[in-house]
Design a protein around this motif. Structure first.
Motif, PDB file in Angstrom:
ATOM      1  N   LEU A 176       0.827  -1.206   0.000  1.00 10.71           N
ATOM      2  CA  LEU A 176       0.000   0.000   0.000  1.00 10.71           C
ATOM      3  C   LEU A 176       0.860   1.254   0.000  1.00 10.71           C
ATOM      4  O   LEU A 176       0.623   2.186  -0.792  1.00 10.71           O
ATOM      5  N   THR A 218       3.005   1.578  -3.549  1.00 12.89           N
ATOM      6  CA  THR A 218       2.255   1.861  -4.776  1.00 12.89           C
ATOM      7  C   THR A 218       1.491   3.179  -4.690  1.00 12.89           C
ATOM      8  O   THR A 218       1.454   3.940  -5.657  1.00 12.89           O
ATOM      9  N   THR A 219       0.884   3.457  -3.558  1.00  9.24           N
ATOM     10  CA  THR A 219       0.071   4.671  -3.456  1.00  9.24           C
ATOM     11  C   THR A 219       0.935   5.920  -3.492  1.00  9.24           C
ATOM     12  O   THR A 219       0.696   6.834  -4.296  1.00  9.24           O
ATOM     13  N   ALA A 227       1.431   8.567  -6.677  1.00 12.75           N
ATOM     14  CA  ALA A 227       1.013   9.960  -6.508  1.00 12.75           C
ATOM     15  C   ALA A 227       2.171  10.916  -6.749  1.00 12.75           C
ATOM     16  O   ALA A 227       2.030  11.930  -7.460  1.00 12.75           O
ATOM     17  N   SER A 261      -6.827  -0.921  -6.482  1.00 10.56           N
ATOM     18  CA  SER A 261      -7.316   0.019  -5.464  1.00 10.56           C
ATOM     19  C   SER A 261      -6.230   0.991  -5.036  1.00 10.56           C
ATOM     20  O   SER A 261      -6.432   2.203  -5.007  1.00 10.56           O
ATOM     21  N   THR A 262      -5.045   0.453  -4.698  1.00  8.86           N
ATOM     22  CA  THR A 262      -3.981   1.329  -4.185  1.00  8.86           C
ATOM     23  C   THR A 262      -3.460   2.284  -5.254  1.00  8.86           C
ATOM     24  O   THR A 262      -3.212   3.456  -4.980  1.00  8.86           O
ATOM     25  N   LEU A 263      -3.294   1.795  -6.477  1.00 15.67           N
ATOM     26  CA  LEU A 263      -2.814   2.667  -7.549  1.00 15.67           C
ATOM     27  C   LEU A 263      -3.864   3.707  -7.926  1.00 15.67           C
ATOM     28  O   LEU A 263      -3.519   4.840  -8.275  1.00 15.67           O
ATOM     29  N   VAL A 286      -5.972   5.039  -5.858  1.00 16.71           N
ATOM     30  CA  VAL A 286      -5.910   6.080  -4.822  1.00 16.71           C
ATOM     31  C   VAL A 286      -4.721   6.998  -5.079  1.00 16.71           C
ATOM     32  O   VAL A 286      -4.832   8.231  -4.966  1.00 16.71           O
ATOM     33  N   GLY A 287      -3.572   6.424  -5.435  1.00 16.97           N
ATOM     34  CA  GLY A 287      -2.413   7.254  -5.760  1.00 16.97           C
ATOM     35  C   GLY A 287      -2.681   8.160  -6.944  1.00 16.97           C
ATOM     36  O   GLY A 287      -2.283   9.338  -6.948  1.00 16.97           O
ATOM     37  N   GLY A 325      -0.803  11.231   0.273  1.00 13.41           N
ATOM     38  CA  GLY A 325      -0.633   9.790   0.397  1.00 13.41           C
ATOM     39  C   GLY A 325      -0.474   9.351   1.837  1.00 13.41           C
ATOM     40  O   GLY A 325      -1.033   8.333   2.256  1.00 13.41           O
ATOM     41  N   VAL A 368      -2.636   6.628   3.831  1.00 12.72           N
ATOM     42  CA  VAL A 368      -1.984   5.379   4.217  1.00 12.72           C
ATOM     43  C   VAL A 368      -2.087   5.121   5.711  1.00 12.72           C
ATOM     44  O   VAL A 368      -2.375   3.988   6.141  1.00 12.72           O
TER      45      VAL A 368
END
Length: 378
Positions: free
Chosen positions: A195, A198-199, A203, A276-278, A280-281, A298, A302
């Motif tokens: 998480l 990647t996030t 970003a 999901s994580t990408l 969000v980023g 981020g 997180v």
């Protein structure tokens, strides 16, 4: 070849080359998760062993010494000092030199021989709830076992039949017989690190391109926003899958995490989780103008996601109003999939709810991020 496929491939190749040339980003995407996995895997340890213990023996008899010696024979308690009185024991607990104090009264052996029942006082430092509860349980269990043994010995000495306990508990620990903290924690740490990497990297990468003007140059080309977004997400998606493979390998070889279930199911769940994580980023990048703003955004996502995932602390220990928020957290479901597959050999039939929710979160977040990215590109 279809023109859209050509455009998509061109964006992916450009992103791969740009990412590979940036040594700092490559280190953050590959080396940093492994280093953090090593550090957290060894540092996070809930096993309670060798709790510093002091003994105040005011009886100074063979019986009190035998009791203390057997109580300290295991690896839960560890003797640090023999003290003269209760005041010294209280000071040792107050100063942090000990966490448990065993105090034997002056007539400990006499009371036992008379059959009146003797008492041993155990002072436990409650500032660390986990350590204190385990230490107190260890003291109580040993006292119960010793009392039962003494009753049987007394009955046999009088020629009577030794009493048997009405119910005998025979525990059998499944999935993690050694109760190793690493076996339980490492899969959750892998979900947490994936998480973070990647996030935040997603970003900050897009925010950096916005700062340098590279993103605007790509947006004025004939590339469709959807193709551009997919091309930028794909390399990070592949790197995330590689990171998971590395984390599982390190977990198995270094920390002894079993690989009992289907790795294909882990790969599918990881794919949905990364969406999901990408996403969000990507969403954070669309509302950030600088890398600093992307990093802060981020971090603000997180930290609550990790705390509400059940990775570091059990969800059942949270207040009800806070536990409900964990149902909106994909980290929770991914950690449950990893632990279920790796430790319990759970299959899709057992984890279909978690996998379905991961897919749903991934689709919704990707749709929201794509809409926002299309608006900023227009």
């Amino acid at each position: 070849m279809h023109p859209l496929v050509v455009q998509y491939r061109a964006v992916v190749v450009k992103e791969v080359r740009q990412t590979a040339r940036d040594r700092r980003v490559m280190a953050l995407l590959t080396l940093a998760p492994l280093i953090q996995l090593f550090m957290l895997g060894f540092a996070v340890n809930f096993d309670v062993r060798h709790v510093p213990t002091v003994v105040v023996d005011r009886d100074k008899t063979a019986e009190s010494r035998a009791y203390a010696r057997e109580q300290l024979a295991g690896d839960t308690l560890s003797l640090t000092a023999l003290l003269p009185d209760e005041t010294a024991a209280a000071e040792a607990l107050e100063q942090g030199k000990a966490s448990v104090a065993l105090i034997f009264p002056p007539d400990f052996q006499k009371d036992l021989l008379r059959g009146e029942g003797a008492q041993v006082q155990a002072l436990v430092d409650g500032s660390d709830p986990t350590r204190s509860s385990v230490a107190a349980t260890a003291v109580a269990q040993y006292s119960l076992l010793r009392a039962t043994r003494m009753l049987r010995e007394q009955a046999q000495g009088q020629g009577l039949t030794a009493p048997r306990t009405p119910v005998e508990l025979v525990p059998r620990v499944l999935y993690n017989p050694e109760l190793s903290t690493s076996v339980y924690v490492v899969p959750g740490i892998a979900a947490m690190l994936l998480l973070i990497v990647t996030t935040i990297i997603m970003a900050m990468g897009l925010a950096r391109e916005r700062e340098t003007g590279t993103l605007e140059q790509l947006q004025v080309t004939p590339l469709r926003p959807g193709i551009l977004m997919a091309g930028k997400v794909t390399p990070f998606l592949l790197i995330g899958l590689v990171d998971v493979g590395l984390a599982l390998s390190v977990g198995a070889w270094v920390f002894g995490v079993p690989l009992r279930g289907s790795l294909l199911l882990v790969a599918v769940a990881t794919l949905f989780y990364l969406l999901s994580t990408l996403s969000v980023g990507l969403l954070i990048a669309t509302v950030s103008r600088t890398q600093q703003q992307a990093f802060v955004g981020g971090f603000l996502f997180v930290l609550p996601a990790v705390l509400l995932s059940g990775v570091m602390s059990p969800i059942r220990a949270m207040p009800d109003w806070l536990a409900w928020l964990t149902y909106l957290n994909p980290v929770r479901y991914y950690a449950e999939v990893l632990r279920g597959v790796l430790l319990k050999n759970a299959g899709l039939w057992d984890l279909w709810r978690q996998v379905l929710l991961l897919a749903l979160f991934g689709a919704v977040m990707m749709a929201v991020a794509a809409r926002r990215f299309h608006k900023t590109s227009a």
